[in-house]
Design a protein around this motif. Structure first.
Motif, short mmCIF file in Angstrom:
data_model
loop_
_atom_site.label_atom_id
_atom_site.label_comp_id
_atom_site.label_asym_id
_atom_site.label_seq_id
_atom_site.Cartn_x
_atom_site.Cartn_y
_atom_site.Cartn_z
N TRP A 162 -4.68 -4.41 0.51
CA TRP A 162 -5.32 -3.30 -0.20
C TRP A 162 -6.13 -3.79 -1.39
O TRP A 162 -7.21 -3.27 -1.69
N GLN A 171 -10.11 -2.95 -1.46
CA GLN A 171 -10.71 -2.15 -2.52
C GLN A 171 -11.72 -2.95 -3.33
O GLN A 171 -12.72 -2.41 -3.79
N GLU A 224 0.78 3.54 0.84
CA GLU A 224 0.55 4.39 -0.32
C GLU A 224 0.62 3.56 -1.60
O GLU A 224 -0.22 3.67 -2.49
N TYR A 227 -2.37 1.18 -1.83
CA TYR A 227 -3.59 1.93 -2.14
C TYR A 227 -3.62 2.35 -3.61
O TYR A 227 -4.63 2.18 -4.29
N PRO A 254 -0.96 4.19 7.63
CA PRO A 254 -1.59 4.71 6.40
C PRO A 254 -0.99 6.05 6.01
O PRO A 254 -0.63 6.86 6.86
N VAL A 282 -4.26 8.08 1.86
CA VAL A 282 -5.27 7.13 2.32
C VAL A 282 -6.24 7.81 3.28
O VAL A 282 -7.46 7.67 3.15
#
Length: 332
Positions: free
Chosen positions: A144, A148, A67, A70, A175, A179
């Motif tokens: 991450w 991304q 989390e 992300y 995840p 996510v």
């Protein structure tokens, strides 16, 4: 000798902003760390990646690693990357060239990366492995940012609603619900040998018709984007007459060839790149019409040898003209 793992300080800024939002006393935490306290004032300086990630992990220990990683990655943008990196991406006529540029340039932003890609039937796997982390929470945060960046670069080609077929993480962290909700149509695999995204070859074959929007890169002015867009528009009618030289094009738009070269250089572009991108853009549009023969498309774009057109198209898109046509028609 092993090279030190370093990363631009701007990469850490997204973690700093997020930590402040969740109530972490960032200034005090930086003073107690081995990181430089001036890190927020010098985004283009380089810092130790392991130190930066370990510091962020400790600060965000109350948030699930997946989390936290992300949420930090979602704060990234094209502006987070170095200016040379951005310009290299923008000077790309197709998605394939843009992603290849990303993979080759990413190691200059983060020296701990090892990048490669390979074909898996009608897909391509784009891999960015972080060499300094195992499968724990630290790896999750570092991965991450990479994931991304890959996704955002593909979206600059395929549009903001594009999603990869698959995400893979070396980290074994589970995840979060956030996510899974954000990537509801994407397979997410953890404990995998690679940090990667899986992309349809047809998506990589798309032309990059224009520059990335100012919304995603606030350092790029609108008038700069208009110049390259208008130059493409000027070139299109002349493609059938052969290869317009830079001298011819400069005369058409009312400036010297030296001024045109200088202008393109200031935008991180080249005349050859602009011309190649315009040709591929037009070829892609014409290939969507099944009634037009490929040989006629080659001639319409100024290629005297249709085989030469096919070679260049495949090199720029990763697909032959006929394969690209089939993929486009299959989506209609």
């Amino acid at each position: 000798m092993t090279q030190p793992a370093i990363v631009r300080a701007a990469y850490l800024q997204v973690f700093i902003d997020l930590l402040r939002e969740i109530g972490v006393p960032v200034t005090r935490a930086l003073e107690r760390s081995a990181l430089p306290t001036w890190i927020e004032d010098m985004p283009d300086a380089y810092v130790s990646l392991p130190l930066a990630i370990d510091w962020a992990v400790r600060g965000g220990r109350d948030v699930e690693p997946m989390e936290f990683g992300y949420r930090a990655a979602m704060r990234q943008s094209l502006a987070t990357m170095g200016s040379e990196f951005r310009r290299a991406l923008l000077d790309s006529p197709t998605g394939l060239v843009r992603m290849r540029t990303f993979l080759s340039a990413a190691v200059r932003e983060d020296s701990s990366l090892s990048t490669r890609s390979w074909r898996e039937r009608d897909h391509v796997r784009l891999v960015c492995n972080t060499l300094r982390f195992d499968g724990g929470p630290s790896a999750c945060l570092a991965e991450w940012g990479i994931i991304q960046a890959l996704v955002d670069t593909m979206r600059s080609v395929a549009g903001p609603k594009w999603y990869p077929e698959e995400l893979t993480f070396v980290s074994s962290c589970v995840p979060s619900a956030t996510v899974f909700e954000a990537y509801s149509n994407t397979r997410i695999m953890v404990g995998f040998p690679h940090t990667s995204i899986l992309v349809k070859a047809a998506d990589l074959a798309r032309p990059c018709a224009e520059r990335v929007s100012a919304a995603s890169d606030p350092t790029v002015e609108n008038w700069e984007m208009d110049f390259t867009a208008r130059l493409r528009a000027v070139l299109r009618p002349y493609l059938g007459d052969g290869y317009p030289s830079i001298n011819q094009t400069a005369e058409i738009i009312g400036m010297s060839s030296r001024t045109l070269q200088r202008k393109l250089r200031s935008l991180g572009q080249t005349y050859t790149g602009i011309l190649a991108g315009t040709r591929i853009e037009q070829a892609s549009k014409l290939l969507s019409d099944s009634d037009i023969k490929i040989v006629d498309i080659a001639l319409a774009l100024g290629y005297e040898d249709p085989q030469n057109f096919s070679r260049i198209f495949r090199r720029m898109t990763g697909m032959t003209p006929s394969a690209y046509r089939q993929s486009v028609l299959a989506e209609l």
